[in-house]
Design a protein around this motif. Structure first.
Motif, short mmCIF file in Angstrom:
data_model
loop_
_atom_site.label_atom_id
_atom_site.label_comp_id
_atom_site.label_asym_id
_atom_site.label_seq_id
_atom_site.Cartn_x
_atom_site.Cartn_y
_atom_site.Cartn_z
N UNK A 138 -4.51 -2.02 13.73
CA UNK A 138 -5.19 -1.29 12.61
C UNK A 138 -5.01 -1.92 11.31
N UNK A 139 -5.15 -0.91 10.46
CA UNK A 139 -5.17 -1.95 8.49
C UNK A 139 -3.93 -2.03 8.37
N UNK A 140 -3.96 -3.33 7.68
CA UNK A 140 -2.54 -2.93 7.13
C UNK A 140 -1.83 -2.15 5.90
N UNK A 141 -1.65 -1.30 5.21
CA UNK A 141 -2.53 -1.46 3.37
C UNK A 141 -0.75 -1.17 2.68
N UNK A 142 -1.33 -1.11 1.74
CA UNK A 142 -0.57 -1.01 0.61
C UNK A 142 -0.65 0.34 -0.60
N UNK A 143 0.36 0.91 -1.16
CA UNK A 143 -0.21 2.16 -1.70
C UNK A 143 0.27 1.34 -3.62
N UNK A 144 -0.69 2.32 -3.67
CA UNK A 144 -0.72 1.98 -5.72
C UNK A 144 -0.11 3.50 -5.93
N UNK A 195 -1.11 1.42 8.71
CA UNK A 195 -0.03 1.11 8.52
C UNK A 195 -0.14 0.66 7.17
N UNK A 196 1.45 1.77 6.70
CA UNK A 196 1.07 1.24 5.71
C UNK A 196 3.17 0.63 5.39
N UNK A 197 2.61 0.03 4.56
CA UNK A 197 3.51 -2.20 4.20
C UNK A 197 4.53 -1.99 3.32
N UNK A 198 3.74 -1.24 2.36
CA UNK A 198 4.35 -1.86 1.03
C UNK A 198 4.11 -0.45 0.16
N UNK A 199 4.63 0.03 -1.43
CA UNK A 199 4.37 0.46 -2.36
C UNK A 199 4.44 -0.02 -3.98
N UNK A 200 4.16 0.82 -4.16
CA UNK A 200 4.00 0.15 -5.87
C UNK A 200 4.04 1.77 -6.57
N UNK A 237 2.08 -8.64 -9.96
CA UNK A 237 3.06 -8.07 -8.55
C UNK A 237 2.31 -7.70 -7.26
N UNK A 238 1.39 -7.13 -7.93
CA UNK A 238 0.46 -6.33 -7.18
C UNK A 238 -0.08 -7.06 -5.54
N UNK A 239 -0.84 -8.41 -6.78
CA UNK A 239 -1.15 -9.46 -5.90
C UNK A 239 0.45 -10.11 -4.98
N UNK A 240 1.21 -10.30 -4.89
CA UNK A 240 2.26 -11.63 -4.51
C UNK A 240 3.01 -9.60 -3.12
N UNK A 241 2.91 -8.77 -3.01
CA UNK A 241 3.06 -7.26 -2.40
C UNK A 241 1.90 -8.50 -1.55
#
Ligand SMILES: Nc1nc2c(ncn2[C@@H]2O[C@H](COP(=O)(O)OP(=O)(O)OP(=O)(O)O)[C@@H](O)[C@H]2O)c(=O)[nH]1
Ligand SMILES: [Mg+2]
Length: 434
Positions: free
Chosen positions: A17-23, A54-59, A79-83
């Motif tokens: 499953x891919x690890x995703x961050x939402x913006x 899977x959602x691991x973080x969001x901004x 900030x997003x790059x850090x996340x």
């Protein structure tokens, strides 16, 4: 790691499953087309999960306008790059639509795949399409949307074969020239037209039968109600866009009365217009119906907003005066009294049911029977035997309940709408007996 079941082919393969961050970028209304454009990361998260991530973080960010090169500003990008680094995400999903250049710049800056909401929805549609018509429609939408973005998709494919958003039209086509793709799109359109003309023949053969079509936001419970009422076995799942095709079943109310019920693809706010375009054929079923049954998930965060989004898509495909019956579903999940108090005045005549409760299903069935009664009557007519062919369409739908011959006259008891009754009397020389 997770397991994704390939339901169509009945085997299971392990796909990471891919690890995703939402913006989500909140823009003033003017930027979002006036309605429903505000970021909704909860829904975006559900879309990512449906697609296999899977959602691991969001901004989130509020901006007056997008920053042309990267959509978000440079501070926010850091900030997003850090996340992304912190969470180890390999995918960043934007709730806003990105231009091809923005996607490319973001991928370079973040060292992760970047998808926007439209691409994600297209990917889910590609995964869920199972019939020929749905596959053709999805491919057409993908080609239309992806054509200007091919360069980016190409680098994306190299890095991420097998992940979310890679079910594009395939590498071989990407290598070919634009003319070939145009030719492919023309062929898809032709094949869809062929399917459409077969469907129209089927529609003609059910001429005169009252048809109701279930419409509504994705996951509202349309297929659940369809199965409850018709005993059909339509795929039901707690995920977005479980249904992509139209299914039509006959419902027998009693020996004399029957109607057709159609279940079809669900809507979502800001449904990509390429998809609406491509799914015109599937949505044609809604257009042909005598009644729309608008199913609303009462337990969702903002039912009114979902209703508006559905109506907005419907505006483009059905005439404004198409009769509709509002059905608030999943009432078992809310405080029923409170909910009814809140919505019954704004939606007079609406039903409040639960698709999981047989009483709720029956209530909807009865309401549909009532609508049917309002448009159909049973009457007896007399017709010269030489005009017997006028009854053929009624025979096809089982609407001739009795037929007797007296000399040169045929006396038939038929179930008809007012329009058909008038046709028989004015055009076919029938005489109303009772
Ligand atoms: N609690 C509860 N759950 C329901 C009810 N009706 C449907 N569901 C659940 O809601 C989820 C979505 O149901 P579907 O019938 O697949 O919804 P749909 O509108 O056909 O969705 P799409 O085909 O994805 O557009 C499933 O998990 C159902 O079991 C209800 O009345 N109460
Ligand atoms: Mg469904």
């Amino acid at each position: 790691m997770g397991i994704r079941q390939n339901e169509q082919q009945g085997f299971s393969t392990e796909v990471p499953r891919q690890k995703a961050v939402l913006v989500g970028v909140h823009l003033p209304l003017a930027w979002s087309g006036g309605m429903g454009g505000d970021a909704d990361l909860a829904e975006l998260g559900r879309l990512v999960e449906t697609a296999g991530g899977d959602v691991l973080g969001q901004m989130e960010q509020r901006r007056a306008r997008p920053e042309p090169p990267t959509f978000i500003g440079s501070g926010k990008l850091d900030e997003l790059k850090e996340l992304v680094e912190e969470t180890g995400a390999d995918l960043v999903v934007f709730d806003n639509d990105l231009s091809p250049a923005q996607g490319r710049n973001l991928e370079k800056a973040l060292d992760a795949s970047v998808l926007d909401r439209t691409e994600l929805i297209l990917d889910i549609f590609a995964k869920h399409a199972s019939t020929k018509q749905a596959c053709l429609q999805v491919e057409l939408a993908q080609l239309q949307y992806l054509l200007p973005r091919l360069t980016r998709l190409w680098s994306h494919l190299e890095r991420q074969a097998g992940g979310i958003g890679t079910r594009g039209p395939g590498e071989t086509q990407l290598e070919t020239d634009r003319r070939l793709l145009d030719r492919r799109m023309a062929m898809l359109r032709r094949q869809l037209q062929e399917i459409e003309s077969t469907r129209q023949t089927q529609v003609r053969s059910r001429e005169g039968m009252f048809t109701a079509a279930l419409v509504g936001y994705t996951n509202a419970g349309k297929s659940t109600l369809m199965n409850g009422i018709t005993g059909a076995d339509v795929y039901v799942k707690d995920q977005l866009f479980a249904t992509l095709d139209a299914t039509t079943r006959r419902v027998e109310l009693d020996e004399r009365r029957r109607f057709l019920l159609t279940d079809t693809v669900g809507f979502i706010r800001r449904l990509p217009h390429h998809l609406v375009e491509s799914f015109k054929a599937t949505l044609q079923e809604v257009r042909d119906a005598d009644l729309m049954v608008h199913v609303v998930d009462a337990s969702c965060e903002d039912p009114e907003h979902q209703i508006l989004s559905v109506n907005k898509v419907l505006e483009d495909i059905v005439p404004r005066d198409k009769p509709a019956l509002m059905v608030f579903n999943k009432m078992d999940l809310v405080d029923a009294d409170l909910f009814e108090n809140r919505f019954s005045r704004a939606y007079p005549g609406a039903l409040f049911v639960s698709g999981k409760d047989p009483d709720g299903v029956n209530e909807l069935r009865e309401a549909l029977a009532g609508r049917l009664l309002a448009v159909e009557t049973i009457c007896t007519i007399e017709l010269p035997s030489s005009r017997l062919h006028a009854l053929s369409p009624l025979h096809r739908t089982g609407s001739v309940l009795d037929q007797q011959f007296e000399g040169d006259l045929c006396r038939a008891t038929v179930r008809v709408t007012d329009v058909e009754k008038n046709r028989l009397i004015t055009r076919e020389g029938a005489r109303l007996v009772e």
